[in-house]
Design a protein around this motif. Structure first.
Motif, PDB file in Angstrom:
ATOM      1  N   ALA A 119       0.825  -1.210   0.000  1.00  0.00           N
ATOM      2  CA  ALA A 119       0.000   0.000   0.000  1.00  0.00           C
ATOM      3  C   ALA A 119       0.859   1.259   0.000  1.00  0.00           C
ATOM      4  O   ALA A 119       0.416   2.323  -0.417  1.00  0.00           O
ATOM      5  CB  ALA A 119      -0.941  -0.006   1.198  1.00  0.00           C
ATOM      6  N   ASN A 120       2.088   1.127   0.485  1.00  0.00           N
ATOM      7  CA  ASN A 120       2.967   2.299   0.510  1.00  0.00           C
ATOM      8  C   ASN A 120       3.879   2.394  -0.703  1.00  0.00           C
ATOM      9  O   ASN A 120       4.764   3.238  -0.761  1.00  0.00           O
ATOM     10  CB  ASN A 120       3.826   2.273   1.778  1.00  0.00           C
ATOM     11  N   ARG A 121       3.678   1.509  -1.636  1.00  0.00           N
ATOM     12  CA  ARG A 121       4.534   1.521  -2.814  1.00  0.00           C
ATOM     13  C   ARG A 121       3.745   2.012  -4.022  1.00  0.00           C
ATOM     14  O   ARG A 121       2.524   2.056  -4.002  1.00  0.00           O
ATOM     15  CB  ARG A 121       5.062   0.102  -3.108  1.00  0.00           C
ATOM     16  N   ASN A 122       4.505   2.322  -5.066  1.00  0.00           N
ATOM     17  CA  ASN A 122       3.860   2.703  -6.304  1.00  0.00           C
ATOM     18  C   ASN A 122       4.096   1.591  -7.309  1.00  0.00           C
ATOM     19  O   ASN A 122       5.239   1.178  -7.514  1.00  0.00           O
ATOM     20  CB  ASN A 122       4.470   4.013  -6.784  1.00  0.00           C
ATOM     21  N   SER A 123       3.018   1.097  -7.918  1.00  0.00           N
ATOM     22  CA  SER A 123       3.200  -0.079  -8.771  1.00  0.00           C
ATOM     23  C   SER A 123       4.114   0.223  -9.959  1.00  0.00           C
ATOM     24  O   SER A 123       4.829  -0.651 -10.431  1.00  0.00           O
ATOM     25  CB  SER A 123       1.855  -0.627  -9.237  1.00  0.00           C
ATOM     26  N   ALA A 124       4.122   1.480 -10.416  1.00  0.00           N
ATOM     27  CA  ALA A 124       5.015   1.839 -11.523  1.00  0.00           C
ATOM     28  C   ALA A 124       6.470   1.607 -11.120  1.00  0.00           C
ATOM     29  O   ALA A 124       7.295   1.171 -11.915  1.00  0.00           O
ATOM     30  CB  ALA A 124       4.808   3.293 -11.911  1.00  0.00           C
ATOM     31  N   ASP A 125       6.750   1.876  -9.862  1.00  0.00           N
ATOM     32  CA  ASP A 125       8.096   1.707  -9.339  1.00  0.00           C
ATOM     33  C   ASP A 125       8.490   0.226  -9.318  1.00  0.00           C
ATOM     34  O   ASP A 125       9.616  -0.146  -9.639  1.00  0.00           O
ATOM     35  CB  ASP A 125       8.101   2.289  -7.917  1.00  0.00           C
ATOM     36  N   LEU A 126       7.526  -0.610  -8.947  1.00  0.00           N
ATOM     37  CA  LEU A 126       7.794  -2.047  -8.915  1.00  0.00           C
ATOM     38  C   LEU A 126       8.029  -2.575 -10.330  1.00  0.00           C
ATOM     39  O   LEU A 126       8.934  -3.372 -10.568  1.00  0.00           O
ATOM     40  CB  LEU A 126       6.625  -2.798  -8.268  1.00  0.00           C
ATOM     41  N   ILE A 127       7.210  -2.073 -11.259  1.00  0.00           N
ATOM     42  CA  ILE A 127       7.369  -2.493 -12.654  1.00  0.00           C
ATOM     43  C   ILE A 127       8.751  -2.084 -13.158  1.00  0.00           C
ATOM     44  O   ILE A 127       9.452  -2.854 -13.802  1.00  0.00           O
ATOM     45  CB  ILE A 127       6.267  -1.868 -13.535  1.00  0.00           C
ATOM     46  N   GLU A 199      17.949   7.015 -12.639  1.00  0.00           N
ATOM     47  CA  GLU A 199      16.980   6.169 -11.954  1.00  0.00           C
ATOM     48  C   GLU A 199      15.763   6.974 -11.512  1.00  0.00           C
ATOM     49  O   GLU A 199      14.623   6.551 -11.672  1.00  0.00           O
ATOM     50  CB  GLU A 199      17.654   5.495 -10.759  1.00  0.00           C
ATOM     51  N   SER A 200      16.000   8.176 -11.003  1.00  0.00           N
ATOM     52  CA  SER A 200      14.853   8.939 -10.500  1.00  0.00           C
ATOM     53  C   SER A 200      13.992   9.452 -11.661  1.00  0.00           C
ATOM     54  O   SER A 200      12.777   9.505 -11.554  1.00  0.00           O
ATOM     55  CB  SER A 200      15.328  10.069  -9.579  1.00  0.00           C
ATOM     56  N   PHE A 201      14.612   9.763 -12.785  1.00  0.00           N
ATOM     57  CA  PHE A 201      13.824  10.192 -13.955  1.00  0.00           C
ATOM     58  C   PHE A 201      13.006   9.030 -14.501  1.00  0.00           C
ATOM     59  O   PHE A 201      11.835   9.180 -14.851  1.00  0.00           O
ATOM     60  CB  PHE A 201      14.731  10.745 -15.062  1.00  0.00           C
ATOM     61  N   LYS A 207       5.832   6.425 -13.723  1.00  0.00           N
ATOM     62  CA  LYS A 207       4.691   6.847 -12.936  1.00  0.00           C
ATOM     63  C   LYS A 207       3.720   7.659 -13.805  1.00  0.00           C
ATOM     64  O   LYS A 207       2.517   7.425 -13.790  1.00  0.00           O
ATOM     65  CB  LYS A 207       5.188   7.672 -11.744  1.00  0.00           C
ATOM     66  N   ILE A 208       4.282   8.598 -14.563  1.00  0.00           N
ATOM     67  CA  ILE A 208       3.429   9.420 -15.419  1.00  0.00           C
ATOM     68  C   ILE A 208       2.667   8.538 -16.406  1.00  0.00           C
ATOM     69  O   ILE A 208       1.466   8.710 -16.629  1.00  0.00           O
ATOM     70  CB  ILE A 208       4.279  10.462 -16.194  1.00  0.00           C
ATOM     71  N   LEU A 209       3.360   7.556 -16.966  1.00  0.00           N
ATOM     72  CA  LEU A 209       2.702   6.700 -17.959  1.00  0.00           C
ATOM     73  C   LEU A 209       1.554   5.905 -17.339  1.00  0.00           C
ATOM     74  O   LEU A 209       0.459   5.850 -17.905  1.00  0.00           O
ATOM     75  CB  LEU A 209       3.721   5.742 -18.597  1.00  0.00           C
ATOM     76  N   LYS A 230       3.273  18.114 -21.255  1.00  0.00           N
ATOM     77  CA  LYS A 230       4.441  18.855 -20.790  1.00  0.00           C
ATOM     78  C   LYS A 230       5.180  18.036 -19.717  1.00  0.00           C
ATOM     79  O   LYS A 230       6.404  17.920 -19.745  1.00  0.00           O
ATOM     80  CB  LYS A 230       4.031  20.209 -20.228  1.00  0.00           C
ATOM     81  N   LYS A 231       4.405  17.453 -18.795  1.00  0.00           N
ATOM     82  CA  LYS A 231       5.010  16.645 -17.740  1.00  0.00           C
ATOM     83  C   LYS A 231       5.858  15.525 -18.343  1.00  0.00           C
ATOM     84  O   LYS A 231       6.986  15.278 -17.944  1.00  0.00           O
ATOM     85  CB  LYS A 231       3.898  15.997 -16.899  1.00  0.00           C
ATOM     86  N   MET A 232       5.235  14.883 -19.328  1.00  0.00           N
ATOM     87  CA  MET A 232       5.911  13.769 -19.985  1.00  0.00           C
ATOM     88  C   MET A 232       7.141  14.248 -20.745  1.00  0.00           C
ATOM     89  O   MET A 232       8.219  13.663 -20.650  1.00  0.00           O
ATOM     90  CB  MET A 232       4.906  13.072 -20.915  1.00  0.00           C
ATOM     91  N   SER A 233       7.006  15.382 -21.466  1.00  0.00           N
ATOM     92  CA  SER A 233       8.155  15.768 -22.285  1.00  0.00           C
ATOM     93  C   SER A 233       9.263  16.389 -21.430  1.00  0.00           C
ATOM     94  O   SER A 233      10.428  16.266 -21.758  1.00  0.00           O
ATOM     95  CB  SER A 233       7.746  16.675 -23.446  1.00  0.00           C
ATOM     96  N   ASP A 234       8.886  17.006 -20.297  1.00  0.00           N
ATOM     97  CA  ASP A 234       9.932  17.502 -19.394  1.00  0.00           C
ATOM     98  C   ASP A 234      10.809  16.361 -18.904  1.00  0.00           C
ATOM     99  O   ASP A 234      12.031  16.449 -18.893  1.00  0.00           O
ATOM    100  CB  ASP A 234       9.308  18.196 -18.175  1.00  0.00           C
TER     101      ASP A 234
END
Ligand SMILES: Nc1ncnc2c1ncn2[C@@H]1O[C@H](COP(=O)(O)OP(=O)(O)O)[C@@H](O)[C@H]1O
Ligand SMILES: [Mg+2]
Length: 559
Positions: A119-127, A199-201, A207-209, A230-234
């Motif tokens: 619950a404290n994780r982000n699934s995008a991060d796990l992927i 890694e952080s990018f 996450k955005i996707l 814009k978020k995605m292209s930044d």
């Protein structure tokens, strides 16, 4: 720690193979030298070692000796080529094998982590860890192997060069050593920083996707999509920058080394001409250095490149290490019998220091139909999550026929439960796949479950069991999705059926029908219904009401 014993053994084996290649290469390259020496100065043959060889092999003419020598060398290089291909195959299959095993183990750890951690994780991060970081990790091993084999090349060649001429070799090594040291010093820091940024990018991009495609309807409704784009292209711009920096720095060592390399080569030649004025005599020497440096420069620049990668990719290593040593729940398969009752005794539970459940006591008799009501956010789902064994109570426990649920028997306990959450997630596949999700495929059982959930007739007008539902059931209506959720729960032959506001998103008419059907099919099933509307629970004899974390018995009159 990260590598299994078998993988470690394979790694050592590969290092050993690299060592053999290096030896073959060293022998091969340096045996060209006597060949050139004799070819350029046939008189040499009458001296010491060559004479013996020449006589032992019974040669009568120098050209035939040279031809045989040349043929042997050719064969040697062909063998070396074959061996290199084999080595490269073994290396690649090892590296991608590591990718496979690491991503598999990450996945395994993730599916076994406590729900509260999930619950404290982000699934995008796990992927991202399973796909990208596991890949970075396996490439680290690859570059480590490159690094070691290139070091071996350097060391072996260096030893031979020292044997050939100490002075020239020392001059060469000082010139090269200083430059290499300076290069590593400068690039290491930059590579490390870029690796962390990378890694952080990546994390943000994943996450955005997932956010975007998970909210597609909402995005469709936006007046324009500038902000999201814009978020995605930044973020991709930043990724582009780190990758550009990384790849540019990858080529710097090669470029600088080539420049320095040719300069130092010329220096060595000048040294030999100055020392020995006889050109026939220096030709073999010069050829030794040319051959050696021809092989050493690429090795040296690859060492620097590998070093850069090891620093750049080390973030992947950190993450894989952290994730593989993360907490997992060890649960066993001990059987637990449910013949009389479920008893919740003195259960307390809090989230982030906030008490959600306060000393909950409750008894659910087998076969009874109970309802839990209460305001949104009062803790109903949390209580159910504890009953079905997804969360563990901080204090108190759940007893089944007076036996406490523990990690030993929790798996068997969960197997008795069919759970229908408020929002059902259907993955992009057929109805049948969604119904038997995570279990073995049994067509008759799937049909039975669909019939009970009252959706089979509708499906028959489409492609039956093979009807595609679309991602998250996008091709179905809310009611149809919910029914497939019910079929999914029934497919497990549950002894207990838990509906967590499973029908509250539907209109009253459909909700009534579904609830009616659930009651009809659950004669022998224990039913726990969390609901909002009165109508939903009118057939429940026992009603519990939540109030500020406290659970009280209620009656139909109160509701
Ligand atoms: N994983 C979580 N982390 C922190 N707080 C949570 C978490 N899950 C739920 N909560 C909080 O716990 C409370 C009870 O939630 P829940 O049991 O889902 O309520 P209900 O089902 O009655 O609407 C809510 O205030 C919610 O904000
Ligand atoms: Mg809820």
């Amino acid at each position: 720690m990260i590598l299994t014993a078998k993988d470690k053994k394979k790694l050592i084996g590969l290092v050993f193979l690299s060592f053999i290649i290096t030896l073959i290469e060293t022998i091969g390259i340096f045996s060209i030298v006597p060949f050139i020496a004799i070819a350029s100065n046939p008189a040499l043959i009458s001296t010491g070692f060559y004479m013996k060889l020449y006589n032992i092999l019974g040669f009568t003419s120098i050209p035939s000796f040279l031809i045989l020598f040349g043929l042997i060398l050719t064969g040697f290089f062909i063998l070396r080529g074959i061996y290199s291909i084999l080595h490269s195959y073994l290396l690649n299959s090892y590296v991608f094998g590591i990718f496979r095993s690491i991503s598999r183990r990450l996945f395994q750890n993730y599916i076994n982590m406590p729900y509260s951690d999930f619950a404290n994780r982000n699934s995008a991060d796990l992927i991202k860890s399973i796909t990208s970081e596991a890949m970075y990790f396996s490439f680290i091993l690859q570059y480590l192997l490159f690094f070691l084999s290139d070091i071996m090349i350097l060391v072996c060649f260096y030893i031979v060069l020292l044997l050939v001429n100490i002075k020239a070799t020392l001059i060469l090594s000082v010139v090269l050593g200083v430059k290499v040291f300076a290069l590593t010093k400068i690039t290491s820091k930059i590579m490390k920083d870029e690796g962390v940024k990378r890694e952080s990018f990546d994390k943000r991009l994943y996450k955005i996707l997932t956010e975007t495609f998970g909210n597609f309807k909402f995005i469709k409704m936006l007046p324009d999509k500038k902000n999201i784009l814009k978020k995605m292209s930044d973020i991709t711009e930043q990724i582009t920058r780190t990758q550009t920096t990384y790849y540019t720095f990858m080529t710097i060592p090669k470029n600088i080394l080539e420049t320095i390399g040719f300069a130092s080569l010329l220096l060595v030649i000048v040294f030999f001409i100055y020392k020995y004025s006889d050109s026939a005599f220096i030709l073999p020497f010069i050829s030794v250095y040319v051959m050696a440096l021809y092989r050493m420069f690429p090795a040296l620049s690859r060492i620097l490149g590998s070093h850069n990668y090891l620093v750049f990719g080390s973030r992947g290593l950190d993450i894989v290490f952290k994730e593989l040593t993360g907490k997992i729940e060890v649960e066993n398969n001990e059987k637990i019998e449910f013949t009389k009752k479920i008893e919740i005794r003195n259960v307390n539970f809090s989230f982030e220091g906030r008490e959600i459940l306060k000393n909950i006591n409750m008894i659910i008799e087998k076969g009874s139909k109970i309802a839990i009501i209460g305001e949104s956010g009062s803790g109903k789902t949390t209580l159910v999550d504890i009953i079905i064994g997804i969360y563990k109570p901080e204090e108190g426990n759940i007893f089944i026929d007076d036996i406490a649920i523990t990690n030993e028997n929790i798996k068997d306990w969960r197997q008795k439960i069919g759970y229908i959450p408020q929002s059902i997630y259907l993955f992009d596949g057929t109805v049948a796949e969604n119904v038997c999700f995570g279990l073995d495929y049994d067509e008759q059982k799937i049909i039975k479950a669909l019939k009970k959930a009252n959706i089979y007739d509708f499906l028959r007008q489409k492609e039956g069991l093979n009807t595609l539902v679309g991602e998250n059931g996008i091709k179905l209506s809310g009611g149809q999705k919910q029914r497939i959720g019910i079929a999914r729960a029934l497919y497990r032959d549950p002894e207990i059926l838990v509906l967590d506001e499973a029908t509250s998103a539907l209109d009253g008419e459909i909700e009534n029908r579904i609830i009616e059907e659930v009651f009809n099919l659950s004669e022998n099933i224990t039913l726990v219904i969390i609901a909002h509307r009165k109508n939903t629970i009118k057939r429940c004899k026992i009603i519990y009401e939540f109030n500020n974390g406290i659970l009280n018995l209620s009656t139909h009159q109160d509701v």
